[in-house]
Design a protein around this motif. Structure first.
Motif, mmCIF file in Angstrom:
data_model
loop_
_atom_site.group_PDB
_atom_site.id
_atom_site.type_symbol
_atom_site.label_atom_id
_atom_site.label_comp_id
_atom_site.label_asym_id
_atom_site.label_seq_id
_atom_site.Cartn_x
_atom_site.Cartn_y
_atom_site.Cartn_z
ATOM 1 N N ARG A 175 -14.541 67.887 -38.620
ATOM 2 C CA ARG A 175 -13.095 68.091 -38.738
ATOM 3 C C ARG A 175 -12.559 67.309 -39.939
ATOM 4 O O ARG A 175 -13.190 66.358 -40.394
ATOM 5 N N THR A 191 -24.243 65.183 -40.305
ATOM 6 C CA THR A 191 -23.270 64.395 -41.049
ATOM 7 C C THR A 191 -24.076 63.439 -41.916
ATOM 8 O O THR A 191 -25.048 62.836 -41.461
ATOM 9 N N ALA A 237 -15.383 63.012 -38.667
ATOM 10 C CA ALA A 237 -16.454 63.226 -39.642
ATOM 11 C C ALA A 237 -17.710 63.761 -38.959
ATOM 12 O O ALA A 237 -18.386 64.656 -39.486
ATOM 13 N N THR A 275 -15.475 66.349 -45.161
ATOM 14 C CA THR A 275 -15.866 65.958 -43.805
ATOM 15 C C THR A 275 -17.382 65.973 -43.695
ATOM 16 O O THR A 275 -18.088 66.327 -44.641
ATOM 17 N N VAL A 326 -10.741 64.653 -42.304
ATOM 18 C CA VAL A 326 -10.470 63.223 -42.179
ATOM 19 C C VAL A 326 -9.394 62.844 -43.193
ATOM 20 O O VAL A 326 -9.207 63.514 -44.208
ATOM 21 N N ARG A 333 -11.370 58.717 -37.067
ATOM 22 C CA ARG A 333 -11.917 59.077 -38.389
ATOM 23 C C ARG A 333 -13.414 59.359 -38.297
ATOM 24 O O ARG A 333 -13.907 60.374 -38.817
#
Length: 310
Positions: A14, A247, A10, A279, A16, A6
């Motif tokens: 991609r 992110t 992230a 994501t 999740v 997961r």
């Protein structure tokens, strides 16, 4: 997805299955041996079913022998290179090893490092920092270079022992330094540290600490994720998405967390997940939660995050 899948998804952009979740606070065990520090972190991780663990690092940077504060250029000149294993950081590195063994195959964790400026100020110089920067800038730069090299050695040792990344706390904010001071005393050393560990970890987090951030000056830092207080100074998650490639780690108001209801916490989670998107987003507080945060509030955030990626 398991926790490792997961978080990696992230970070990579991609899809999740649900929003990854983490929280942290200072446990106050900087007096304790590594075994106890590791146990507290692991109990916290398991109790709240976190997806990513932030390892707190409150062991102190060593003061030069015979000093209680570094307040003059001559004091700064006494700072020396060191082997982290010969300092209080050795206990933190033992903690890293213990946590790495316990979480192997289960989850990723990051180890906290306060940047060179913050380390110099909070551990060594304290209230003399402003005067030293103004009156003896070259001595401060020389000291920061030594501190940063020591922190690089520490960060590399932590990664070698199993940390998935470094959570680098950077107070790039008007509360701490002027723009000119940031450019001279902070940014070059931050970039040097991150470049020195580039490729050695998969989850380096830039924690932009403070409210009046020099936000756009952080956008080119070589890190994987950005942590900041979107609800305390901002920018919002939506705005940060437009301005940075990272992110994003944000969403929970750490300042008011203990003052609101579980229903309000759930509202924060829903709003953050909607802004963060499907994501490249990890639900997290803007900074450390108060140590007295009640478990039902943290559990409410965790439960709401499990409703799937939005």
């Amino acid at each position: 997805m398991n926790k490792i899948e997961r978080v990696r998804a992230a970070l990579a952009g991609r899809p999740v299955d649900r929003t990854p979740f983490t929280v942290w606070y200072h446990f106050g065990n900087q007096h304790a041996p590594a075994q106890r520090a590791a146990q507290v972190h692991l109990e916290f991780f398991d109790h709240y079913d976190l997806d990513l663990l932030k390892l707190m690092n409150d062991y102190d940077y060593p003061m030069p022998a015979g000093l209680e504060v570094v307040a003059t250029p001559a004091d700064l000149a006494r700072l020396e290179p060191f082997d982290p294993l010969q300092t209080p950081f050795a206990t933190q590195l033992q903690t890293v090893e213990l946590v790495a063994t316990a979480l192997r195959g289960r989850a990723l964790f990051v180890d906290t490092v306060f940047n060179a400026w913050n380390t110099l100020k909070r551990n060594l110089v304290r209230d003399a920092m402003a005067a030293l920067m103004a009156q003896h800038p070259e001595a401060v730069v020389a000291a920061l270079r030594i501190v940063n090299d020591n922190l690089i050695r520490y960060a590399q040792a932590s990664l070698a022992r199993g940390a998935a990344g470094i959570f680098l706390s950077v107070p790039a904010t008007a509360e701490s330094v002027t723009p000119e001071q940031y450019e001279r005393f902070m940014r070059p050393f931050d970039l040097a540290l991150l470049e020195a560990i580039k490729g050695r970890g998969e989850c380096h987090v830039l924690h932009a600490h403070g409210e009046r951030l020099y936000f756009d000056r952080l956008a080119d830092y070589p890190a994987h994720a950005l942590s900041w207080a979107d609800q305390n100074g901002g920018p919002s998650i939506t705005e940060a998405r437009k301005r940075t490639p990272f992110t994003l780690m944000a969403g929970l108001n750490h300042v008011t967390f203990t003052e609101v209801s579980a229903a309000r916490v759930r509202e924060q989670v829903r709003r953050a997940a909607a802004e963060g998107g499907p994501t490249r987003f990890i639900l997290a507080p803007g900074c450390s939660l108060p140590t007295y945060a009640y478990p039902p509030l943290i559990r409410a955030a965790r439960e709401e995050s499990s409703h799937g990626a939005r």
